[in-house]
Each structure stands twice: as C-alpha cells, then as structure tokens.
Motif scaffolding. Structure first.
Motif, PDB file in Angstrom:
ATOM      1  N   LEU A  55       0.809  -1.215   0.000  1.00 53.16           N
ATOM      2  CA  LEU A  55       0.000   0.000   0.000  1.00 53.16           C
ATOM      3  C   LEU A  55       0.844   1.267   0.000  1.00 53.16           C
ATOM      4  CD1 LEU A  55      -2.901  -0.849   2.483  1.00 53.16           C
ATOM      5  CD2 LEU A  55      -3.118  -0.319   0.059  1.00 53.16           C
ATOM      6  N   GLY A  56       2.002   1.186   0.624  1.00 46.19           N
ATOM      7  CA  GLY A  56       2.828   2.385   0.704  1.00 46.19           C
ATOM      8  C   GLY A  56       2.542   3.169   1.978  1.00 46.19           C
ATOM      9  N   PHE A  57       2.192   4.432   1.850  1.00 42.12           N
ATOM     10  CA  PHE A  57       2.025   5.349   2.970  1.00 42.12           C
ATOM     11  C   PHE A  57       3.353   5.503   3.719  1.00 42.12           C
ATOM     12  CE2 PHE A  57      -2.309   3.680   2.340  1.00 42.12           C
ATOM     13  CZ  PHE A  57      -3.017   4.864   2.221  1.00 42.12           C
ATOM     14  N   SER A  58       3.376   6.340   4.715  1.00 44.35           N
ATOM     15  CA  SER A  58       4.588   6.552   5.510  1.00 44.35           C
ATOM     16  C   SER A  58       4.661   5.476   6.593  1.00 44.35           C
ATOM     17  CB  SER A  58       4.583   7.944   6.143  1.00 44.35           C
ATOM     18  OG  SER A  58       3.424   8.149   6.937  1.00 44.35           O
ATOM     19  N   GLN A  59       5.772   4.735   6.615  1.00 45.22           N
ATOM     20  CA  GLN A  59       5.903   3.599   7.513  1.00 45.22           C
ATOM     21  C   GLN A  59       7.150   3.731   8.380  1.00 45.22           C
ATOM     22  OE1 GLN A  59       5.275  -0.263   5.802  1.00 45.22           O
ATOM     23  NE2 GLN A  59       3.895   0.476   4.204  1.00 45.22           N
ATOM     24  N   TYR A  60       7.048   3.184   9.589  1.00 42.72           N
ATOM     25  CA  TYR A  60       8.173   3.240  10.531  1.00 42.72           C
ATOM     26  C   TYR A  60       8.249   1.908  11.272  1.00 42.72           C
ATOM     27  CZ  TYR A  60      11.344   5.015  14.134  1.00 42.72           C
ATOM     28  OH  TYR A  60      12.426   5.222  14.955  1.00 42.72           O
ATOM     29  N   GLY A  61       9.454   1.354  11.401  1.00 45.58           N
ATOM     30  CA  GLY A  61       9.644   0.067  12.049  1.00 45.58           C
ATOM     31  C   GLY A  61      10.254   0.201  13.428  1.00 45.58           C
ATOM     32  N   ILE A  62       9.795  -0.617  14.364  1.00 46.55           N
ATOM     33  CA  ILE A  62      10.300  -0.630  15.738  1.00 46.55           C
ATOM     34  C   ILE A  62      10.714  -2.056  16.089  1.00 46.55           C
ATOM     35  CG2 ILE A  62       9.730  -0.267  18.175  1.00 46.55           C
ATOM     36  CD1 ILE A  62       7.758   1.851  17.348  1.00 46.55           C
ATOM     37  N   ASN A  63      11.921  -2.217  16.605  1.00 47.92           N
ATOM     38  CA  ASN A  63      12.409  -3.532  17.013  1.00 47.92           C
ATOM     39  C   ASN A  63      11.854  -3.905  18.379  1.00 47.92           C
ATOM     40  OD1 ASN A  63      14.001  -3.797  14.678  1.00 47.92           O
ATOM     41  ND2 ASN A  63      15.731  -2.788  15.643  1.00 47.92           N
ATOM     42  N   TYR A  64      11.649  -5.190  18.581  1.00 48.95           N
ATOM     43  CA  TYR A  64      11.226  -5.674  19.887  1.00 48.95           C
ATOM     44  C   TYR A  64      11.666  -7.119  20.065  1.00 48.95           C
ATOM     45  CZ  TYR A  64       7.466  -8.688  18.116  1.00 48.95           C
ATOM     46  OH  TYR A  64       6.766  -9.694  17.500  1.00 48.95           O
ATOM     47  N   THR A  65      11.718  -7.559  21.302  1.00 49.63           N
ATOM     48  CA  THR A  65      12.031  -8.947  21.634  1.00 49.63           C
ATOM     49  C   THR A  65      10.752  -9.639  22.059  1.00 49.63           C
ATOM     50  OG1 THR A  65      14.262  -8.351  22.346  1.00 49.63           O
ATOM     51  CG2 THR A  65      13.393 -10.476  23.104  1.00 49.63           C
ATOM     52  N   ALA A  66      10.411 -10.710  21.381  1.00 47.89           N
ATOM     53  CA  ALA A  66       9.165 -11.412  21.673  1.00 47.89           C
ATOM     54  C   ALA A  66       9.274 -12.170  22.983  1.00 47.89           C
ATOM     55  CB  ALA A  66       8.830 -12.374  20.534  1.00 47.89           C
ATOM     56  N   ASP A  67       8.213 -12.103  23.762  1.00 48.23           N
ATOM     57  CA  ASP A  67       8.141 -12.873  25.000  1.00 48.23           C
ATOM     58  C   ASP A  67       7.722 -14.308  24.687  1.00 48.23           C
ATOM     59  OD1 ASP A  67       8.744 -10.608  26.503  1.00 48.23           O
ATOM     60  OD2 ASP A  67       6.633  -9.987  26.570  1.00 48.23           O
ATOM     61  N   PRO A  68       8.017 -15.243  25.590  1.00 48.71           N
ATOM     62  CA  PRO A  68       7.515 -16.609  25.411  1.00 48.71           C
ATOM     63  C   PRO A  68       5.988 -16.635  25.477  1.00 48.71           C
ATOM     64  CG  PRO A  68       9.259 -16.533  27.059  1.00 48.71           C
ATOM     65  CD  PRO A  68       8.867 -15.112  26.771  1.00 48.71           C
ATOM     66  N   ARG A  69       5.385 -17.630  24.842  1.00 44.55           N
ATOM     67  CA  ARG A  69       3.942 -17.786  24.940  1.00 44.55           C
ATOM     68  C   ARG A  69       3.548 -17.976  26.392  1.00 44.55           C
ATOM     69  NH1 ARG A  69       0.564 -19.068  20.746  1.00 44.55           N
ATOM     70  NH2 ARG A  69      -0.728 -20.170  22.235  1.00 44.55           N
ATOM     71  N   PHE A  70       2.471 -17.304  26.816  1.00 45.91           N
ATOM     72  CA  PHE A  70       2.013 -17.460  28.195  1.00 45.91           C
ATOM     73  C   PHE A  70       1.423 -18.848  28.416  1.00 45.91           C
ATOM     74  CE2 PHE A  70      -1.388 -17.212  31.384  1.00 45.91           C
ATOM     75  CZ  PHE A  70      -0.665 -16.744  32.463  1.00 45.91           C
ATOM     76  N   SER A  71       0.668 -19.335  27.420  1.00 48.07           N
ATOM     77  CA  SER A  71       0.041 -20.647  27.540  1.00 48.07           C
ATOM     78  C   SER A  71      -0.181 -21.219  26.153  1.00 48.07           C
ATOM     79  CB  SER A  71      -1.298 -20.545  28.279  1.00 48.07           C
ATOM     80  OG  SER A  71      -1.965 -21.790  28.330  1.00 48.07           O
ATOM     81  N   GLY A  72      -0.140 -22.545  26.065  1.00 49.34           N
ATOM     82  CA  GLY A  72      -0.423 -23.207  24.802  1.00 49.34           C
ATOM     83  C   GLY A  72       0.793 -23.286  23.898  1.00 49.34           C
ATOM     84  N   LYS A  73       0.556 -23.788  22.680  1.00 46.42           N
ATOM     85  CA  LYS A  73       1.604 -23.958  21.691  1.00 46.42           C
ATOM     86  C   LYS A  73       1.263 -23.166  20.434  1.00 46.42           C
ATOM     87  CE  LYS A  73       2.827 -28.639  23.207  1.00 46.42           C
ATOM     88  NZ  LYS A  73       2.985 -30.073  22.791  1.00 46.42           N
ATOM     89  N   SER A  74       2.292 -22.928  19.646  1.00 45.97           N
ATOM     90  CA  SER A  74       2.101 -22.210  18.390  1.00 45.97           C
ATOM     91  C   SER A  74       1.137 -22.973  17.486  1.00 45.97           C
ATOM     92  CB  SER A  74       3.443 -22.010  17.682  1.00 45.97           C
ATOM     93  OG  SER A  74       3.254 -21.430  16.404  1.00 45.97           O
ATOM     94  N   LYS A  75       0.254 -22.230  16.809  1.00 47.73           N
ATOM     95  CA  LYS A  75      -0.715 -22.847  15.904  1.00 47.73           C
ATOM     96  C   LYS A  75      -0.140 -23.054  14.509  1.00 47.73           C
ATOM     97  CE  LYS A  75      -3.621 -22.320  19.302  1.00 47.73           C
ATOM     98  NZ  LYS A  75      -2.863 -21.402  20.160  1.00 47.73           N
ATOM     99  N   TYR A  76       1.083 -22.559  14.276  1.00 46.19           N
ATOM    100  CA  TYR A  76       1.687 -22.689  12.958  1.00 46.19           C
ATOM    101  C   TYR A  76       2.616 -23.898  12.938  1.00 46.19           C
ATOM    102  CZ  TYR A  76       0.111 -18.489  10.539  1.00 46.19           C
ATOM    103  OH  TYR A  76      -0.646 -17.562   9.875  1.00 46.19           O
TER     104      TYR A  76
END
Length: 335
Positions: free
Chosen positions: A199-220
């Motif tokens: 789509l475009g528009f003005s975009q900005y990226g922010i880095n982050y560190t993902a936390d572990p899942r609180f409960s359950g397993k990944s659905k992928y």
C-alpha cells in the motif's frame, strides 16, 4: 471518491479512539492476561479504546471467555466466526469491524508485548500512517524456526515485488485511512503483511524482543508455514512462473549442448565396449529428475490457477456466527 462499504469513524469525537484487533484460536488462558496488560497500557494513555477479539473457530472455551469479558466491559467486543478461516482472514474480520482513528493488530498469545503500544502511538502522533514491529529474537523459538523464517523472507523478497524486512509480522498500527484502503481488498486468502507493505504510505519500524507464549503452543505447524510462504510469494508476483520458463530454457539448452557428446558416445562406445548396455542408472536418474522438475513447474502453475478459481467464486473471506458489534452502523464516506 465514494466507497460504499466504508464505515463512519469516530472522527466526531474530541478524544481519539484506538481499536485493538486480536485473532484468537484456542486462547482461553491467554486472553484474560492479555486484556490485563492492555488495560494497564491504556490507563496511562489519553485515548478512548475498544478491544475486538475474533474467535477463529476455537475448540476450547475461548468464545465463553470472550462473552463473559464483554458482559463485564462494553469496550471488549467479540466476533465469533462459524469455523476456522485462518489467521489472516480472522485478522481481516477484526479490521472490517474496527472504527478507531487507528487500529493496532496483535496476536493473543502474549508474544506481542502490549508495552510496545505507547511507542506505536507516539510514532503515529508524529505523522506515520503505519508503525510496524520487527521481532529480533524470542526465547522459545527454535534454531530451525528462525532459520526457515529468514529463508522465507529472503525467498519472498527475491521472487515477489515487495520488500519485507525479516522479523516483521502482524503486530502493527495502521491509521484510519490505511484501514479504509484495506476494506477495498476482496482477495481470497489475503496476505496482509504483504498488502500493507504494498500500500505504501509513511511507515516506521520498531524492534522488539518477543516474550515466550504465556500458555499453549504455536498454531503454525511446519506444513502451515510452508503453505503460508507459498501464499505470500504467489500473492504479489508472477516471477515464479517466469522462473519455471527460464528453468525450462536452461535444461533445453543443456540438452542441446550434450546431444553431440551423447551421439558420439553411443556410436563409438557401442562399437568398442558395448556402451549401449551401460549407463542405465544415469538415464534413470535423469528421467526421475526431469519428471520431478516437471511436477514442480506444474505445481507452480497450479497454485496460480487455483487462486484464479477460488477468486472467481466470490466467496466471503469469513462467515460471522455471532458478534457483540453486529449492529454497528455503516455509512458512506467522502474523500
């Protein structure tokens, strides 16, 4: 320009409104914790807000939990889909119902930290239309998953016509005008992270560190990841078809180059050492290799034909079974 399916936003309100959209599939234990985290964030922010949870055909008590939370707080909404339509379609359902000045999309497993939302909103206030996140690492992701993820982005950027940064996912903020633009898309199996980049528009990226899942397993699962990769690549480019053509030309050229040698080996070798009865293993391997190559090329073509077939049916991306916001009014918006 007039778009008939765009809805009235909260533009008349003095206080800006933020919509949080969360697809949920078997997340009954994660949702209360996520809502607590979101509330802590918005208690310190000068915005009105709504939480929209999309139950994507969950088999656990996700729907019951959401209905209970909605009864306790009218700003917590739920959309229950009639079956599992997939993460991207569930996300689109939430976007279709959201009416905030901006919309924040995130997962319901607590791997997308709510504490990053103030940074999103700050960049939005600076004038960025899209503020997206880049995951740098996660504690519970395996080496295999990290490697295949990087391979996907490298392959997708090579074969498609958009450039997606490694680690980007569906944790992002989009402005109202971006959300309205997304309402025009009627694609089957939408690849939203690619569409938003396109789509475009003005975009900005922010880095982050993902936390572990609180409960359950990944659905992928691995199979779902492969399917998702093909979906993303074929949604934005026909380069794989050109690649199949180039590959065919390459092997045809190679065959033409090798033909004189094959003829010489046959006639000369047969006269001297009986070459006609030798080399059957190499011939068999060549047949298997070229047969597999043909199946791959036919599969690439089949994916595109399948997309055309599904698109011509004009089926909806999802079907809503019940919702706490199904009475929301639609209006025409002038641009």
């Amino acid at each position: 320009m007039r778009y008939p399916h765009q809805r009235k936003t909260a533009a008349a309100n003095l206080q800006k409104k933020v919509s949080i959209v969360v697809p949920a599939f078997n997340e009954e234990k994660n949702l209360p914790v996520l809502i607590q985290g979101l509330r802590r964030v918005f208690d310190t922010q000068p915005y009105d807000y709504e939480f929209i949870f999309v139950d994507d055909g969950s088999k656990d008590d996700t729907a019951r939990v959401l209905k209970t939370l909605n009864a306790q707080d009218g700003r917590i909404h739920y959309i229950k889909l009639s079956r599992n339509f997939g993460h991207q379609n569930a996300l689109k359902a939430g976007l279709d119902f959201a009416d905030g000045h901006c919309v924040i999309c995130m997962d319901g497993d607590m791997q997308h930290p709510p504490e990053l939302i103030p940074a999103f909103l700050s960049k939005w206030e600076e004038g960025y239309d899209i503020v997206y996140s880049r995951r740098t690492s996660t504690d519970d992701s395996s080496f295999f998953k990290r490697t295949t993820s990087n391979m996907f982005y490298a392959l997708a950027n090579r074969l498609s016509e958009i450039n997606m940064e490694p680690g980007t996912a569906d944790f992002r903020l989009i402005d109202r005008k971006v959300a309205d633009a997304l309402l025009q898309f009627k694609e089957i199996d939408p690849f939203l992270r690619g569409i938003i980049k396109w789509l475009g528009f003005s975009q900005y990226g922010i880095n982050y560190t993902a936390d572990p899942r609180f409960s359950g397993k990944s659905k992928y699962s691995f199979v779902k990841m492969i399917k998702f990769a093909f979906q993303g690549i074929t949604s934005f480019s026909i380069r794989p078809l050109y690649f199949a053509v180039y590959l065919g030309f390459a092997f045809s050229t190679l065959t033409g180059i090798c033909l004189p040698y094959v003829l010489y080996s046959y006639y000369m070798g047969n006269a001297i050492v009986g070459y006609a009865s030798a080399g059957w293993a190499s011939i068999l391997m060549s047949v298997f290799f070229l047969g597999g190559l043909q199946l791959i090329i036919m599969g690439i073509i089949g994916i595109y034909v399948g997309k055309i077939f599904l698109q011509t049916k004009l089926r909806p991306n999802y079907v809503v079974e019940s919702s706490s916001i199904n009475q929301r009014q639609y209006d025409l918006v002038e641009f």
